[in-house]
Design a protein around this motif. Structure first.
Motif, PDB file in Angstrom:
ATOM      1  N   ALA A 300       0.837  -1.192   0.000  1.00 19.69           N
ATOM      2  CA  ALA A 300       0.000   0.000   0.000  1.00 19.69           C
ATOM      3  C   ALA A 300       0.876   1.248   0.000  1.00 19.69           C
ATOM      4  O   ALA A 300       2.043   1.213   0.413  1.00 19.69           O
ATOM      5  CB  ALA A 300      -0.902  -0.003   1.228  1.00 19.69           C
ATOM      6  N   ALA A 301       0.301   2.337  -0.453  1.00 16.53           N
ATOM      7  CA  ALA A 301       1.029   3.605  -0.422  1.00 16.53           C
ATOM      8  C   ALA A 301       1.405   3.947   1.015  1.00 16.53           C
ATOM      9  O   ALA A 301       0.580   3.816   1.928  1.00 16.53           O
ATOM     10  CB  ALA A 301       0.169   4.707  -1.013  1.00 16.53           C
ATOM     11  N   PRO A 302       2.634   4.379   1.239  1.00 17.41           N
ATOM     12  CA  PRO A 302       3.052   4.706   2.600  1.00 17.41           C
ATOM     13  C   PRO A 302       2.383   5.974   3.109  1.00 17.41           C
ATOM     14  O   PRO A 302       2.030   6.867   2.329  1.00 17.41           O
ATOM     15  CB  PRO A 302       4.563   4.913   2.462  1.00 17.41           C
ATOM     16  N   THR A 303       2.168   6.051   4.401  1.00 22.54           N
ATOM     17  CA  THR A 303       1.684   7.285   5.002  1.00 22.54           C
ATOM     18  C   THR A 303       2.859   8.250   5.130  1.00 22.54           C
ATOM     19  O   THR A 303       4.033   7.865   5.043  1.00 22.54           O
ATOM     20  CB  THR A 303       1.095   7.028   6.391  1.00 22.54           C
ATOM     21  N   LEU A 304       2.542   9.500   5.377  1.00 21.40           N
ATOM     22  CA  LEU A 304       3.600  10.488   5.580  1.00 21.40           C
ATOM     23  C   LEU A 304       4.425  10.155   6.813  1.00 21.40           C
ATOM     24  O   LEU A 304       5.641  10.347   6.838  1.00 21.40           O
ATOM     25  CB  LEU A 304       2.987  11.883   5.701  1.00 21.40           C
ATOM     26  N   GLU A 305       3.759   9.621   7.824  1.00 18.62           N
ATOM     27  CA  GLU A 305       4.490   9.231   9.033  1.00 18.62           C
ATOM     28  C   GLU A 305       5.481   8.109   8.737  1.00 18.62           C
ATOM     29  O   GLU A 305       6.607   8.103   9.252  1.00 18.62           O
ATOM     30  CB  GLU A 305       3.504   8.800  10.125  1.00 18.62           C
ATOM     31  N   GLU A 306       5.083   7.169   7.918  1.00 21.74           N
ATOM     32  CA  GLU A 306       5.968   6.057   7.568  1.00 21.74           C
ATOM     33  C   GLU A 306       7.148   6.540   6.736  1.00 21.74           C
ATOM     34  O   GLU A 306       8.281   6.085   6.930  1.00 21.74           O
ATOM     35  CB  GLU A 306       5.178   4.984   6.809  1.00 21.74           C
ATOM     36  N   ILE A 307       6.897   7.471   5.830  1.00 20.02           N
ATOM     37  CA  ILE A 307       7.987   8.028   5.028  1.00 20.02           C
ATOM     38  C   ILE A 307       8.992   8.743   5.919  1.00 20.02           C
ATOM     39  O   ILE A 307      10.205   8.529   5.818  1.00 20.02           O
ATOM     40  CB  ILE A 307       7.437   8.994   3.965  1.00 20.02           C
ATOM     41  N   ALA A 308       8.494   9.591   6.814  1.00 16.15           N
ATOM     42  CA  ALA A 308       9.379  10.339   7.703  1.00 16.15           C
ATOM     43  C   ALA A 308      10.162   9.419   8.629  1.00 16.15           C
ATOM     44  O   ALA A 308      11.347   9.630   8.894  1.00 16.15           O
ATOM     45  CB  ALA A 308       8.568  11.351   8.518  1.00 16.15           C
ATOM     46  N   ALA A 309       9.510   8.373   9.126  1.00 19.27           N
ATOM     47  CA  ALA A 309      10.185   7.451  10.039  1.00 19.27           C
ATOM     48  C   ALA A 309      11.300   6.687   9.332  1.00 19.27           C
ATOM     49  O   ALA A 309      12.348   6.409   9.925  1.00 19.27           O
ATOM     50  CB  ALA A 309       9.168   6.478  10.633  1.00 19.27           C
ATOM     51  N   MET A 310      11.091   6.353   8.062  1.00 20.25           N
ATOM     52  CA  MET A 310      12.075   5.560   7.337  1.00 20.25           C
ATOM     53  C   MET A 310      13.161   6.412   6.693  1.00 20.25           C
ATOM     54  O   MET A 310      14.356   6.092   6.768  1.00 20.25           O
ATOM     55  CB  MET A 310      11.373   4.728   6.257  1.00 20.25           C
ATOM     56  N   LEU A 311      12.758   7.519   6.062  1.00 21.07           N
ATOM     57  CA  LEU A 311      13.696   8.284   5.246  1.00 21.07           C
ATOM     58  C   LEU A 311      14.139   9.603   5.863  1.00 21.07           C
ATOM     59  O   LEU A 311      15.100  10.209   5.399  1.00 21.07           O
ATOM     60  CB  LEU A 311      13.074   8.560   3.867  1.00 21.07           C
ATOM     61  N   GLY A 312      13.440  10.049   6.891  1.00 14.17           N
ATOM     62  CA  GLY A 312      13.826  11.304   7.517  1.00 14.17           C
ATOM     63  C   GLY A 312      12.733  12.352   7.432  1.00 14.17           C
ATOM     64  O   GLY A 312      11.779  12.244   6.672  1.00 14.17           O
ATOM     65  N   ALA A 313      12.893  13.406   8.207  1.00 12.14           N
ATOM     66  CA  ALA A 313      11.882  14.456   8.317  1.00 12.14           C
ATOM     67  C   ALA A 313      11.716  15.216   7.008  1.00 12.14           C
ATOM     68  O   ALA A 313      12.653  15.362   6.221  1.00 12.14           O
ATOM     69  CB  ALA A 313      12.272  15.429   9.420  1.00 12.14           C
TER      70      ALA A 313
END
Length: 339
Positions: A300-313
């Motif tokens: 599924a498309a990642p949430t913004l929280e998941e993107i930030a947690a994995m790749l950075g703020a």
């Protein structure tokens, strides 16, 4: 007209593009301020190695060493009369690498911004911009490029001028913009603006999207913005390998190969069809991206929280498209992972 990229878009679930041209060439000895395009004739073996590195890492598509190949950019180096030659040779070297790859590899003729400000804000006219882009496009076509590839554009006027020039050259094209100013391009274009703009062009690009910008997190937020528009045109994601740091007199990007593998999967799940890297992305990163795309299931498309947690703020609280748009959520700002 070649349909190589269109055929690949139809046959591949995802296409892996290449990584950084400038970072790789600097590692090979290119001096700051030197025009990379001059190496097409002065250092052809190094340019061949640049292309081969992407192919060996698993890329399905690579860009030619012609990003600054318009007359406006080459004039800074006294080479404005060599536009056609340098673009042609850059594509010829790429064609040789692709043709001996043992599999289908797309040669994309890179065309970057002119570096000039277009009318009415600046002095560059639409007609002159079209002329400059057409001159470069003709050289890339003669050299054997499968597709023209506009990148790192900020102004919609320049994007439209390039589209007109590419139509005159008679090659299909793709085009990306750089969303580096709080979710917008430097000239204020949002992801929604771009998604609408490309559909109004004739011919429209085979694929469109974002490259460079601030970091991988911001770029994926922009990709989600494209996908939210609901169109079916393939989306391009070419994010930087982390954030640049100045270390021992050199710019270093802190994104690890493992992090870029995560980015590639998230880009695919966010809706991107063509996925590559931009500044700082080396073959070692591409290898991890290839492996991740080949071995990790689509999700599924990642949430913004998941993107930030994995790749950075994210670099800004908003993606620039309004209160209800993807990305305008301060809670999504997370701690950045170190590369």
């Amino acid at each position: 007209m070649t349909n190589a990229l269109r055929d690949m878009l139809d046959s591949h679930d995802v296409i892996l593009a290449d990584g950084a041209t400038g970072t790789t060439l600097f590692n090979m000895g290119l001096a700051a301020g030197e025009a990379p395009e001059l190496w097409n004739t002065e250092q052809p073996k190094k340019i061949t190695a640049l292309y081969q590195g992407a192919v060996d890492a698993g890329s399905d598509l690579f860009l030619t060493n012609t990003f600054g190949g318009t007359a406006a950019r080459l004039k800074l180096h006294g080479a404005e009369k060599r536009v056609h030659e340098l673009s042609r040779v850059g594509a010829e070297l790429g064609r040789e690498v692709a043709d001996r790859a043992g599999r289908k590899v797309i040669v994309a003729g890179s065309v970057g911004p002119t570096g000039e400000i277009m009318e009415p804000v600046g002095s560059l006219s639409h007609a002159l911009a079209v002329e400059m882009f057409h001159e470069q496009a003709d050289g890339l076509k003669e050299g054997g490029a499968d597709v023209l590839w506009l990148e790192t554009i900020s102004a919609p006027e320049e994007y439209r001028a390039a589209a007109e020039a590419f139509a005159l050259a008679g090659l299909p094209w793709c085009g990306t913009m750089s969303f580096d100013t709080a979710g917008r391009t430097m000239m204020g274009v949002t992801s929604a603006d771009m998604a609408k703009m490309v559909e109004d062009l004739d011919p429209a690009p085979l694929a469109y999207g974002a490259n460079c910008g601030v970091g991988a997190s911001d770029l994926l937020r922009t990709v989600l913005g494209f996908a939210a528009q609901g169109g079916d045109r393939p989306i391009i994601a070419k994010g930087n390998a982390g954030i640049p740091k100045y270390v021992d007199g050199h710019i270093h990007y802190d994104g690890t190969p493992e992090l870029m593998g995560e980015y590639a999967v998230m880009a695919r799940n966010s809706g991107a069809k063509i996925i590559g890297g931009c500044c700082g992305t080396l073959p070692v990163h591409l290898e991890q991206m290839r492996e991740a795309l080949d071995t990790r299931p689509r999700g599924a498309a990642p949430t913004l929280e998941e993107i930030a947690a994995m790749l950075g703020a994210f670099s800004s609280a908003s993606d620039g498209t309004g209160d209800d748009a993807p990305g305008n959520d301060r809670r999504s700002r997370g701690r950045r992972r170190r590369g």
